[in-house]
Design a protein around this motif. Sequence first.
Motif, short mmCIF file in Angstrom:
data_model
loop_
_atom_site.label_atom_id
_atom_site.label_comp_id
_atom_site.label_asym_id
_atom_site.label_seq_id
_atom_site.Cartn_x
_atom_site.Cartn_y
_atom_site.Cartn_z
N LEU A 1 -14.78 111.00 93.90
CA LEU A 1 -14.58 110.20 95.11
C LEU A 1 -14.45 111.10 96.33
CD1 LEU A 1 -14.07 107.41 96.35
CD2 LEU A 1 -11.64 107.78 95.96
N SER A 2 -13.65 112.16 96.21
CA SER A 2 -13.45 112.99 97.39
C SER A 2 -14.72 113.80 97.71
CB SER A 2 -12.23 113.89 97.23
OG SER A 2 -12.52 114.97 96.40
N LYS A 3 -15.50 114.14 96.67
CA LYS A 3 -16.77 114.80 96.96
C LYS A 3 -17.70 113.88 97.74
CE LYS A 3 -17.47 118.09 93.21
NZ LYS A 3 -18.16 118.26 91.93
N SER A 4 -17.62 112.58 97.42
CA SER A 4 -18.56 111.66 98.05
C SER A 4 -18.26 111.46 99.52
CB SER A 4 -18.58 110.33 97.31
OG SER A 4 -17.37 109.65 97.55
N ILE A 5 -17.05 111.81 99.94
CA ILE A 5 -16.73 111.63 101.36
C ILE A 5 -16.42 112.96 102.04
CG2 ILE A 5 -16.02 109.21 101.30
CD1 ILE A 5 -13.20 110.08 100.83
N SER A 6 -16.82 114.08 101.40
CA SER A 6 -16.61 115.39 102.02
C SER A 6 -17.93 115.92 102.58
CB SER A 6 -16.11 116.39 100.99
OG SER A 6 -14.84 116.04 100.54
N GLU A 7 -17.81 116.97 103.38
CA GLU A 7 -19.03 117.59 103.88
C GLU A 7 -19.67 118.45 102.80
OE1 GLU A 7 -19.83 118.55 107.53
OE2 GLU A 7 -18.24 117.46 108.55
N GLU A 8 -20.99 118.50 102.83
CA GLU A 8 -21.72 119.18 101.76
C GLU A 8 -21.34 120.65 101.62
OE1 GLU A 8 -23.53 117.79 99.53
OE2 GLU A 8 -24.38 119.56 98.58
N TRP A 9 -21.16 121.34 102.75
CA TRP A 9 -20.88 122.78 102.65
C TRP A 9 -19.60 123.02 101.88
CZ3 TRP A 9 -16.39 124.88 104.45
CH2 TRP A 9 -15.65 124.15 105.36
N ALA A 10 -18.61 122.13 102.06
CA ALA A 10 -17.33 122.32 101.39
C ALA A 10 -17.48 122.11 99.88
CB ALA A 10 -16.30 121.35 101.96
N ILE A 11 -18.37 121.20 99.50
CA ILE A 11 -18.59 120.97 98.07
C ILE A 11 -19.23 122.20 97.45
CG2 ILE A 11 -19.70 119.49 96.38
CD1 ILE A 11 -19.77 117.32 98.52
N VAL A 12 -20.26 122.73 98.13
CA VAL A 12 -20.95 123.89 97.58
C VAL A 12 -20.01 125.08 97.47
CG1 VAL A 12 -22.82 125.52 97.94
CG2 VAL A 12 -23.17 123.13 98.43
N ALA A 13 -19.15 125.24 98.45
CA ALA A 13 -18.23 126.37 98.42
C ALA A 13 -17.05 126.13 97.50
CB ALA A 13 -17.74 126.67 99.83
N GLY A 14 -17.03 124.96 96.84
CA GLY A 14 -15.98 124.70 95.86
C GLY A 14 -14.62 124.46 96.47
N LYS A 15 -14.59 123.93 97.69
CA LYS A 15 -13.30 123.73 98.34
C LYS A 15 -12.75 122.32 98.10
CE LYS A 15 -13.98 127.05 102.09
NZ LYS A 15 -13.37 128.14 101.32
N VAL A 16 -13.58 121.45 97.53
CA VAL A 16 -13.15 120.06 97.40
C VAL A 16 -12.52 119.82 96.04
CG1 VAL A 16 -13.90 117.68 97.47
CG2 VAL A 16 -15.02 119.36 98.89
N GLY A 17 -11.25 119.48 96.05
CA GLY A 17 -10.59 119.11 94.80
C GLY A 17 -10.36 117.63 94.79
N ILE A 18 -9.11 117.23 95.03
CA ILE A 18 -8.80 115.80 95.07
C ILE A 18 -8.83 115.31 96.51
CG2 ILE A 18 -7.09 114.08 94.46
CD1 ILE A 18 -6.10 115.97 92.36
N ILE A 19 -8.52 116.24 97.40
CA ILE A 19 -8.46 115.85 98.81
C ILE A 19 -9.79 116.19 99.49
CG2 ILE A 19 -7.27 116.25 101.00
CD1 ILE A 19 -4.90 117.10 98.86
N PRO A 20 -10.38 115.23 100.17
CA PRO A 20 -11.66 115.50 100.84
C PRO A 20 -11.53 116.57 101.91
CG PRO A 20 -11.10 113.16 100.94
CD PRO A 20 -9.92 113.86 100.36
#
Lengths: 289, 528
Positions: free
Chosen positions: A34-53
């Motif tokens: 869920l939090s990946k779906s509402i986070s910015e793409e760069w943060a997902i790629v850099a592995g910064k997204v856990g539970i909090i977007p």
Amino acid sequence: MRGKKIGDYALDSVIYICLTLMGLATLLPFANVLSKSISEEWAIVAGKVGIIPVGFQLDTMRFVVTSSQFLHALFISALVAVIGTLASLLVTAMTAYPLSKRELPGTGALIVLFIFTMMFNGGIIPNYLLIRQLDLINNLGSLILPALVSVFNMLVVKSYFESLPPSLEESAKLEGARNYTILFRIILPLSGPVLATIGLFYAVYYWNDYFNPMLYINSSSLKPLQLYLQDIVMNADTSSALSADDLMNVPAEGVRSATVIASTIPILLVYPFLQKYFIKGVLIGSVKG
Amino acid sequence: MKNYVKLFLVTAMAVMLVALTACSSNNGGSDNAANATNSADTADTANAGGEADAGDAANAPSDEPKPELKRLGIWQNEDYNTYPVAKMLEEKTGYKVKYDMLPQDKYAEKQNLIMSSGEPYDLVTTFSDMAIYSDYAQKGALVDLLPLIDKYGPNIKTAISQQSMDALKVDGKLYAIPTAVTYEVNNSILIRTDWLDKLGLQMPTTTDELTAVLKAFKDKDPGGNGDQDVPLTIRGDLPMLDNIVGAFGMPNTWNDVDGQLVPRVLDPAYKDYITYMSDLYKQGLLDKEFVVNKDATAKEKFSSGKAGAIIVHWADIPTISDAITKSVPDAKFAFVPALKGPAGKAGFAANAGFDRLTFIPKASKHPEDAIKWINASLDPETFKDLAIGEEGKHYTEENGAYMPILPIFNDERNLANNYMAGTDETNYPIYWQARVHKSPVMFEAFDFLNNKQPAEVKIQNKLGLAPYMPEYAKNNQQLETMVGDYTIKLIAGAESLSGLEAFQAKYKAAGEEASAKEINAWYATTTK
């Protein structure tokens, strides 16, 4: 709970807290998607997204739910689930009813034949050839017909019918009712609980089914949601085999997550209202009256 | 109860009997069916000949209505039928095409199912898999294209090179039109140049310099991550590190050693490579967790600024670049050029061969029209429009290079390669670079690896254009997995090189010997 000591309360609260935490832990993967779906793409790629977007945005979500393919797949899934469930209920009830009449000759043999199909089947290729010969490839019928009667569900309905008092039918017959009238006007209205339960089983089956569509549907305009979802999500794991063109076109992780979330929402919305039938359903037919 | 048992036995027997008779009659049925299709085929070809003759006699493009073609393609994220390319092709070729697509997952199973059930597709375009292709061809599931091309395919003849056609011949017949690969080098080591600058180091040019650089990354902590720094990260399933493996003279899975093609694990240089790599691992210069790294994990480490170097495909650069400049704003990175090994060797694996194959199944109802369609799509103007669109609308031309106009290029031509059935082999690699120009960082990386590196370090994969070889096709994947697993264990220290001979013996017995015989018999004919 009179007579409880303070120690008991303490123990109880520890148990409750542990159980709650374990319950919440099962939500973690979901929360992550869920939090990946509402986070910015760069943060997902850099592995910064856990539970909090990280870098909250709804554009990905908007992109997914307004994509015509997604909406179309959702529509197909809903259509198959509704028509399939109604047809399955009707045919299952009409199969179960005569089989519930022990006094009819040959019911035993027929039931054995039905049970035979629970254990043995032709396998994928013969099934595929059958569907092809029936001209059902690329036809939504191929998603409904093979699953029209689940023998297990049919047996559940049959034992429910058997538990209804036979005197009901006898009195109806005395009034001059024929078999169809008895089934549709007397038996089925009394079978609400069992029909609700197996209806739910069927609906969930049709909604979740991806195997039949994967085999029988080639046209992208007839793909149900599960297949669409599978196509999008599977993309991630095959990247080593892809050429540069495909690599450049791989949907972003955020888009994949948003698609997963968006396709979970419909069933999530319905589930709380239906859950009680699921639990009830397990008990139906287990004790014969 | 007894009654039940009896009843069950009787039914079971009855069912078996029915099944048996069904099976035997089924066999008869399918034989008949096969005969029927055969005769139908001959009838078809006879007809085709007749029609063609008539056409030749009239010597004009016939005005009879063109049939609707059915085409099966690989999975793409949008509906083939509504994507703008479909409409353009319909207008230019005059054929209406109904597109279906394979699923993303388990596409090969589905494709086999469709092919074996005789689904009447006129064109099937799929990933280039020689084993599957030649299997279809030998089982007689595909239409021989040479006679059709002679009759209807002048554009096909000019677009596709003889070399490509030869590589696809099965028993002297051609059953597929190839889409050739458009560039040579895929991967190299991407390194943080700002870390190099900070430490006053030069871009490494040899494997020893690379060790020194990685050691400095580890000891001097240029990223400011404390002891969390990972000097070089890789994904766990690719233990043959591109560029480094080339420095030991083994860029491809099979390399020329004294005129013979030899797989890496039997290559004399394999030991040196393992010694170098396990040394990196022991010193903590290679990601300690590489064994469990997935593709995404490795990229995550690099994009978050923890890793100093990573091995990636240039097509991954836009994603990585976007992520790293947001999380570490002053990060800079570049590909490492071909490194020289201790013996002075260097090289990248260079792609050769095909990306996709398009074939016409026997079950097709309009094989001549399918070929005519391919021919029309390879008309130089049409093909250019297919590849990069219209000038001024989708692209502009700058000094001979084609620059895409965004975002319309993305919206209308991104997936165009899925519509191609064969390519204009001389021009397509140039057109195709427009796709790489979509991102300047990506183009820079691509340009560096593919255009700026000297030709001698791009070592072509000899097997890319090899014809179908049954033993090799059968064993290749299994052998690769064996070597991959073994190499990971060696690098991570779970196995030692003293066991290499035993492994080599096992490896030869597992099918390498048979494959090597076949490969070298063919290879000898090419190097004459």
